[in-house]
Scaffold this motif. Structure first.
Motif, PDB file in Angstrom:
ATOM      1  N   TRP A  45       0.868  -1.173   0.000  1.00 30.11           N
ATOM      2  CA  TRP A  45       0.000   0.000   0.000  1.00 30.11           C
ATOM      3  C   TRP A  45       0.902   1.219   0.000  1.00 30.11           C
ATOM      4  O   TRP A  45       1.745   1.375   0.878  1.00 30.11           O
ATOM      5  N   SER A 114     -11.954   7.109  -5.677  1.00 32.75           N
ATOM      6  CA  SER A 114     -12.519   5.796  -5.373  1.00 32.75           C
ATOM      7  C   SER A 114     -12.116   4.699  -6.347  1.00 32.75           C
ATOM      8  O   SER A 114     -12.281   3.535  -6.036  1.00 32.75           O
ATOM      9  N   ASP A 122      -6.267  -1.764  -5.893  1.00 33.99           N
ATOM     10  CA  ASP A 122      -7.315  -1.233  -5.025  1.00 33.99           C
ATOM     11  C   ASP A 122      -6.836   0.087  -4.441  1.00 33.99           C
ATOM     12  O   ASP A 122      -5.636   0.357  -4.398  1.00 33.99           O
ATOM     13  N   ARG A 124      -7.639   2.715  -0.938  1.00 36.82           N
ATOM     14  CA  ARG A 124      -8.308   2.817   0.355  1.00 36.82           C
ATOM     15  C   ARG A 124      -7.853   4.098   1.037  1.00 36.82           C
ATOM     16  O   ARG A 124      -6.805   4.665   0.699  1.00 36.82           O
ATOM     17  N   ALA A 126      -6.543   5.277   4.508  1.00 34.58           N
ATOM     18  CA  ALA A 126      -5.952   4.743   5.735  1.00 34.58           C
ATOM     19  C   ALA A 126      -5.858   5.861   6.767  1.00 34.58           C
ATOM     20  O   ALA A 126      -5.531   7.002   6.427  1.00 34.58           O
TER      21      ALA A 126
END
Length: 147
Positions: A45, A114, A122, A124, A126
């Motif tokens: 990530w 998004s 993906d 997200r 955090a």
């Protein structure tokens, strides 16, 4: 920007640090991270970012990366600083490492982020403290003012 032939790009990556921008996208009280599909940091990530192109200003690079990786425009809030990233992996055949001199910009998206692009599986948001972040992402989190 004309395409740099693969052999020339490999020579550049092998011998020269790459100037890049990383976007510290503040959204919903957190930081937007994407799960990377390519090296360096594949499977991690990480914040969106990209290499500065010849004759492209840093702020123009921020705008381009936001459009390409986040499908939105952003407002630059501040320059967070200069960071060095040394990777023991590379996406360039025959070149085992990469070195970036990254300019980090705190930005807010003009529309909610998004959708992932082809460099991320993906996205997200955090919220600090992050659970087991990549060390370079942790440096960004520590440099940000979360108040």
């Amino acid at each position: 920007m004309p395409h740099v032939p693969d052999a020339d790009w490999a020579t550049i990556v092998e011998h020269v640090p790459l100037v890049s921008v990383d976007l510290l996208v503040r959204q919903a009280g957190g930081l937007v991270l994407g799960k990377r599909t390519n090296d360096p940091a594949q499977g991690e990530w990480f914040v969106p970012g990209g290499t500065v192109l010849k004759n492209e200003s840093l702020t123009d690079t921020v705008d381009r990366v936001a459009r390409e990786e986040l499908d939105t425009t952003v407002t630059i809030e501040s320059h967070c600083g200069t960071f060095e990233h040394f990777y023991e992996t590379s996406d360039v055949a025959g070149v085992p490492t990469k070195h970036y001199v990254a300019q980090a910009y705190v930005v807010t998206p003009d529309a909610p982020v998004s959708a992932a692009d082809d460099q991320h599986t993906d996205l997200r948001v955090a919220h600090p403290p992050l659970d087991d972040p990549h060390p370079y992402v942790q440096e960004y989190v520590e440099a940000l003012d979360w108040d």
